[in-house]
Design an enzyme around this catalytic site. Structure first.
Site, PDB file in Angstrom:
ATOM      1  N   TYR A  33       0.837  -1.198   0.000  1.00 12.43           N
ATOM      2  CA  TYR A  33       0.000   0.000   0.000  1.00 12.43           C
ATOM      3  C   TYR A  33       0.868   1.241   0.000  1.00 12.43           C
ATOM      4  CZ  TYR A  33       0.849   0.859   5.014  1.00 12.43           C
ATOM      5  OH  TYR A  33       1.423   1.134   6.234  1.00 12.43           O
ATOM      6  N   ARG A  52       8.340   4.661  -4.277  1.00 13.31           N
ATOM      7  CA  ARG A  52       8.338   3.632  -3.222  1.00 13.31           C
ATOM      8  C   ARG A  52       7.287   2.563  -3.512  1.00 13.31           C
ATOM      9  NH1 ARG A  52       7.544   5.599   2.839  1.00 13.31           N
ATOM     10  NH2 ARG A  52       5.374   5.737   2.171  1.00 13.31           N
ATOM     11  N   LYS A 148       6.424  -1.818   1.861  1.00 18.07           N
ATOM     12  CA  LYS A 148       5.243  -1.269   2.542  1.00 18.07           C
ATOM     13  C   LYS A 148       4.095  -2.266   2.420  1.00 18.07           C
ATOM     14  CE  LYS A 148       3.044   3.244   3.272  1.00 18.07           C
ATOM     15  NZ  LYS A 148       3.203   3.265   4.718  1.00 18.07           N
ATOM     16  N   GLU A 180      11.962   2.446  14.267  1.00 17.27           N
ATOM     17  CA  GLU A 180      11.124   3.557  13.803  1.00 17.27           C
ATOM     18  C   GLU A 180       9.827   3.520  14.589  1.00 17.27           C
ATOM     19  OE1 GLU A 180       9.987   2.891   9.649  1.00 17.27           O
ATOM     20  OE2 GLU A 180      10.017   0.735  10.007  1.00 17.27           O
ATOM     21  N   LEU A 205      11.035   1.150   7.078  1.00 17.35           N
ATOM     22  CA  LEU A 205      10.438   1.672   5.847  1.00 17.35           C
ATOM     23  C   LEU A 205      11.158   2.973   5.482  1.00 17.35           C
ATOM     24  CD1 LEU A 205       7.912   1.209   3.921  1.00 17.35           C
ATOM     25  CD2 LEU A 205       6.945   3.157   5.144  1.00 17.35           C
TER      26      LEU A 205
HETATM   27  N1  PMP Z   1       7.678   3.976   8.995  1.00 15.71           N
HETATM   28  C1  PMP Z   1       6.538   3.265   8.997  1.00 15.71           C
HETATM   29  C2  PMP Z   1       6.536   1.895   9.605  1.00 15.71           C
HETATM   30  C3  PMP Z   1       5.362   3.811   8.438  1.00 15.71           C
HETATM   31  O1  PMP Z   1       4.227   3.093   8.424  1.00 15.71           O
HETATM   32  C4  PMP Z   1       5.396   5.118   7.914  1.00 15.71           C
HETATM   33  C5  PMP Z   1       4.161   5.732   7.351  1.00 15.71           C
HETATM   34  N2  PMP Z   1       3.841   5.217   6.111  1.00 15.71           N
HETATM   35  C6  PMP Z   1       6.602   5.813   7.918  1.00 15.71           C
HETATM   36  C7  PMP Z   1       7.735   5.214   8.474  1.00 15.71           C
HETATM   37  C8  PMP Z   1       6.721   7.199   7.344  1.00 15.71           C
HETATM   38  O2  PMP Z   1       6.729   7.127   5.952  1.00 15.71           O
HETATM   39  P1  PMP Z   1       6.172   8.356   5.082  1.00 15.71           P
HETATM   40  O3  PMP Z   1       6.892   9.554   5.541  1.00 15.71           O
HETATM   41  O4  PMP Z   1       6.536   7.985   3.700  1.00 15.71           O
HETATM   42  O5  PMP Z   1       4.711   8.410   5.340  1.00 15.71           O
END
Ligand code: PMP
Length: 284
Positions: A33, A52, A148, A180, A205
């Site tokens: 997703y 991504r 993702k 994270e 991610l």
């Molecule tokens: N890490 C994880 C595990 C996430 O789910 C997200 C949100 N999608 C992020 C980091 C931040 O990614 P982004 O800035 O691309 O939303």
């Protein structure tokens, strides 16, 4: 006004969208997703999210059934039809629906592609003014967190831990180091003024918002340091913050009940949030 979604080629009311229970996304979490912010009715950091998305799809052996241009056109049309000013677009791609539940999937399955939008006042979020609390919890996820994947059970359970503790986010910990947040990237500002965050690898991610913030931080003379950091180091940090498409930059004021800095949103987090919003607004 009925919310409009897009499913496998058609715009339709969200309430009428139907996906088979034999869809592999439902049975096996066999899908990926993407979430992209919408500000002033326009997509934010769209190119990074599309890149991504393509990478996630490729890593699980899926091809995108539509081009980037077509995807952006669908997202823009959904924004228009839903009258969305601020919020997110959500996109999910699964390996499709098979005739039987079988771990192995035939190559000729048609993937399922679903998009819809969610309204959210990202700019006016009171958490940006108050800052947010974070709690730590073990990182129980699989070994390919760079994909993702819609397999989000570990993140759901971590968010529940946060919720039960009255916190906004859970920071996931592996071997004593923060990987994270359950749905955000994690950053700390050290006493000597470096923004520290974990390097991209299979362990996290690659955050699109974090990548954009890196550029802005460096433009504003901040030192960017990609390395592992421990929970103990985070507790001693001058500031802590999280980044994500659905929250941009949010200051963290406590971790596991310990105040970070003076327990109020830090000036660097506030500044980065401000310049991120300015840059996002100027993008389109
Ligand atoms: N890490 C994880 C595990 C996430 O789910 C997200 C949100 N999608 C992020 C980091 C931040 O990614 P982004 O800035 O691309 O939303």
């Amino acid at each position: 006004m009925a919310r409009i979604a897009w499913l496998n080629g058609d715009y339709l009311p969200l309430a009428d969208a139907r996906i088979s229970p034999l869809d592999r996304g439902f049975l096996f979490a066999d899908g990926i997703y993407e979430v992209t912010a919408v500000l002033d009715g326009r997509l934010v950091d769209s190119a990074a999210h599309l890149a991504r998305l393509q990478r996630s799809a490729g890593e699980i052996g899926l091809c995108l059934p539509v081009t980037f241009d077509e995807l952006e056109a669908i997202e823009r049309e959904l924004i228009r039809r839903n009258g969305l000013d601020q919020g997110t677009t959500y996109l999910q791609l699964t390996r499709g629906t098979a005739a039987e539940r079988d771990f192995h999937a035939d190559d000729d399955l048609a993937p399922t592609l679903f998009l819809y939008t969610q309204a959210k006042d990202i700019i006016g979020n009171p958490a940006a003014r108050t800052g947010v609390a974070v709690v730590t919890t073990p990182d129980l996820r699989w070994a390919r967190r760079d994909i993702k994947s819609v397999s989000l059970l570990a993140q759901v359970l971590a968010k529940q831990v946060a919720h039960d503790a009255g916190a906004f986010e859970a920071w996931l910990v592996e071997d004593g180091h923060v990987t994270e947040g359950s749905s955000s990237s994690a950053l700390i500002l050290t006493a000597d003024g470096a923004l520290v965050t974990r390097p991209n690898s299979h362990a996290i991610l690659p955050g699109c918002t974090r990548a954009a913030v890196q550029v802005l931080a460096e433009q504003h003379g901040l030192r960017w340091e990609e390395r592992l950091f421990t929970v103990e180091e985070a507790l001693m940090a001058r500031e802590a913050m999280l980044t994500s498409a659905s929250n941009f930059v949010l200051p963290i004021i406590s971790i596991d009940g310990h105040a970070i800095g003076d327990g109020r949103p830090g000036p660097v987090a506030e500044r980065l949030r401000g310049v991120y919003i300015e840059t996002a607004r100027a993008q389109n």
